[in-house]
Design a protein around this motif. Structure first.
Motif, mmCIF file in Angstrom:
data_model
loop_
_atom_site.group_PDB
_atom_site.id
_atom_site.type_symbol
_atom_site.label_atom_id
_atom_site.label_comp_id
_atom_site.label_asym_id
_atom_site.label_seq_id
_atom_site.Cartn_x
_atom_site.Cartn_y
_atom_site.Cartn_z
ATOM 1 N N LEU A 48 0.829 -1.208 0.000
ATOM 2 C CA LEU A 48 0.000 0.000 0.000
ATOM 3 C C LEU A 48 0.861 1.255 0.000
ATOM 4 O O LEU A 48 0.506 2.266 -0.614
ATOM 5 N N LEU A 49 2.000 1.195 0.671
ATOM 6 C CA LEU A 49 2.925 2.331 0.682
ATOM 7 C C LEU A 49 3.486 2.584 -0.713
ATOM 8 O O LEU A 49 3.635 3.742 -1.136
ATOM 9 N N VAL A 50 3.782 1.523 -1.437
ATOM 10 C CA VAL A 50 4.254 1.668 -2.815
ATOM 11 C C VAL A 50 3.178 2.318 -3.681
ATOM 12 O O VAL A 50 3.456 3.225 -4.476
ATOM 13 N N VAL A 51 1.927 1.878 -3.511
ATOM 14 C CA VAL A 51 0.819 2.456 -4.289
ATOM 15 C C VAL A 51 0.643 3.932 -3.945
ATOM 16 O O VAL A 51 0.429 4.770 -4.839
ATOM 17 N N TRP A 52 0.721 4.251 -2.676
ATOM 18 C CA TRP A 52 0.592 5.648 -2.230
ATOM 19 C C TRP A 52 1.702 6.510 -2.826
ATOM 20 O O TRP A 52 1.459 7.624 -3.310
ATOM 21 N N CYS A 53 2.913 5.993 -2.799
ATOM 22 C CA CYS A 53 4.043 6.735 -3.361
ATOM 23 C C CYS A 53 3.856 6.934 -4.866
ATOM 24 O O CYS A 53 4.092 8.033 -5.385
ATOM 25 N N TRP A 54 3.438 5.872 -5.565
ATOM 26 C CA TRP A 54 3.202 5.988 -7.011
ATOM 27 C C TRP A 54 2.149 7.047 -7.300
ATOM 28 O O TRP A 54 2.310 7.865 -8.217
ATOM 29 N N TRP A 55 1.085 7.075 -6.510
ATOM 30 C CA TRP A 55 0.001 8.031 -6.732
ATOM 31 C C TRP A 55 0.514 9.470 -6.609
ATOM 32 O O TRP A 55 0.133 10.335 -7.390
ATOM 33 N N LYS A 139 11.191 10.162 2.028
ATOM 34 C CA LYS A 139 10.244 10.038 3.143
ATOM 35 C C LYS A 139 9.538 8.687 3.115
ATOM 36 O O LYS A 139 9.446 7.995 4.133
ATOM 37 N N PHE A 140 9.021 8.307 1.966
ATOM 38 C CA PHE A 140 8.364 7.010 1.843
ATOM 39 C C PHE A 140 9.374 5.882 2.091
ATOM 40 O O PHE A 140 9.037 4.861 2.691
ATOM 41 N N GLY A 141 10.596 6.081 1.629
ATOM 42 C CA GLY A 141 11.608 5.061 1.813
ATOM 43 C C GLY A 141 11.957 4.824 3.274
ATOM 44 O O GLY A 141 12.114 3.676 3.705
ATOM 45 N N LEU A 142 12.056 5.897 4.055
ATOM 46 C CA LEU A 142 12.358 5.743 5.474
ATOM 47 C C LEU A 142 11.235 5.004 6.191
ATOM 48 O O LEU A 142 11.492 4.156 7.063
ATOM 49 N N VAL A 143 9.999 5.307 5.832
ATOM 50 C CA VAL A 143 8.874 4.568 6.414
ATOM 51 C C VAL A 143 8.937 3.100 6.010
ATOM 52 O O VAL A 143 8.733 2.199 6.832
ATOM 53 N N GLY A 144 9.244 2.851 4.737
ATOM 54 C CA GLY A 144 9.345 1.475 4.255
ATOM 55 C C GLY A 144 10.452 0.697 4.940
ATOM 56 O O GLY A 144 10.266 -0.478 5.308
ATOM 57 N N ILE A 145 11.599 1.321 5.147
ATOM 58 C CA ILE A 145 12.709 0.651 5.823
ATOM 59 C C ILE A 145 12.345 0.353 7.279
ATOM 60 O O ILE A 145 12.686 -0.712 7.814
ATOM 61 N N ALA A 146 11.644 1.290 7.929
ATOM 62 C CA ALA A 146 11.202 1.057 9.311
ATOM 63 C C ALA A 146 10.249 -0.144 9.372
ATOM 64 O O ALA A 146 10.349 -0.977 10.291
#
Length: 234
Positions: A48-55, A139-146
């Protein structure tokens, strides 16, 4: 190949018992919740984070910017898939048994795991997605890594992986996402730009209003046809 050292003197095993012991001391509802999150929830959250980032990346002002950003986002799930494929021969080569098969007293929260333990697929997938997102957006990447780090903790907490299985997955996912990123961007960015210039598929890459996109990339009109073409049409 013989599996990695699984003796009780191994700090890896000691850390396994320390983390997995938290499951035994936790309420049943909490342990089951962590098991569900570690098996399904965090990977779903990363998707879902990937989809949000793509959007959001589609909303870049210029097509070139949007296309390169979207291409970077697309690379994240592709990197995760490639990393898991790379892991297949690694697991077959190392042949490390699951910790609950070699150690007594573990609190096993998920049953039915019959494959090898090193490297953790979940940790590999999660970190590849997180690092891939970091390439696209900090920003999205840091959330994803966490989220990936939390995924690794959950796998040990559940009793299905050694800590080094998780660390190996983190390393593999990171290596694939970073080392292959330049090649992936060189291949994916032109494709994204081509899609952004199409009529129907443009929204996948570029969220600019249609009238603005047409103004930037005008389509040939009938009045631009040469005299021979107008004569044939007549």
């Amino acid at each position: 190949m013989a599996g990695l050292d699984t003796t009780g003197s191994n700090p890896d095993v000691s850390l396994l018992y320390d983390i997995n012991g938290l499951a035994e001391d936790s309420p049943d509802w909490l342990a089951k919740s962590v098991a569900f999150v570690g098996e399904y929830g965090l990977l779903l959250a990363l998707v879902l984070l990937v989809v949000w980032c793509w959007w959001g990346q589609r909303k870049r002002g210029a097509l070139d910017d949007a296309a390169s950003s979207v291409a970077a986002v697309v690379w994240a799930p592709l990197a995760a898939g490639i990393a898991v494929l790379v892991n297949v021969p690694i697991r077959g080569f190392v042949e490390r048994r699951r910790p609950f098969k070699d150690h007594d007293g573990l609190e096993l929260l998920v049953h039915g795991k019959t494959d090898f333990s090193f490297v953790s697929d979940h940790a590999t997938l999660a970190m590849a997605l997180g690092v891939g997102l970091f390439v696209a957006n900090r920003k999205f990447g840091l959330v994803g890594i966490a989220l990936a780090l939390l995924e690794g903790f959950c796998r040990v907490f559940m009793g299905v992986h050694y800590p080094t299985d998780v660390v190996g997955g983190f390393a593999l996912g990171t290596a694939v996402a970073l080392l292959l990123s330049p090649l992936a961007m060189a291949l994916l960015t032109p494709v994204a730009k081509a899609v952004g210039r199409t009529g129907r598929g443009r929204w996948l890459v570029w969220a600019k209003p249609r009238e603005e996109a047409v103004a930037e990339f005008p389509q040939p009109s009938a009045s631009a046809s040469g005299p021979d073409e107008r004569g044939l049409a007549a």
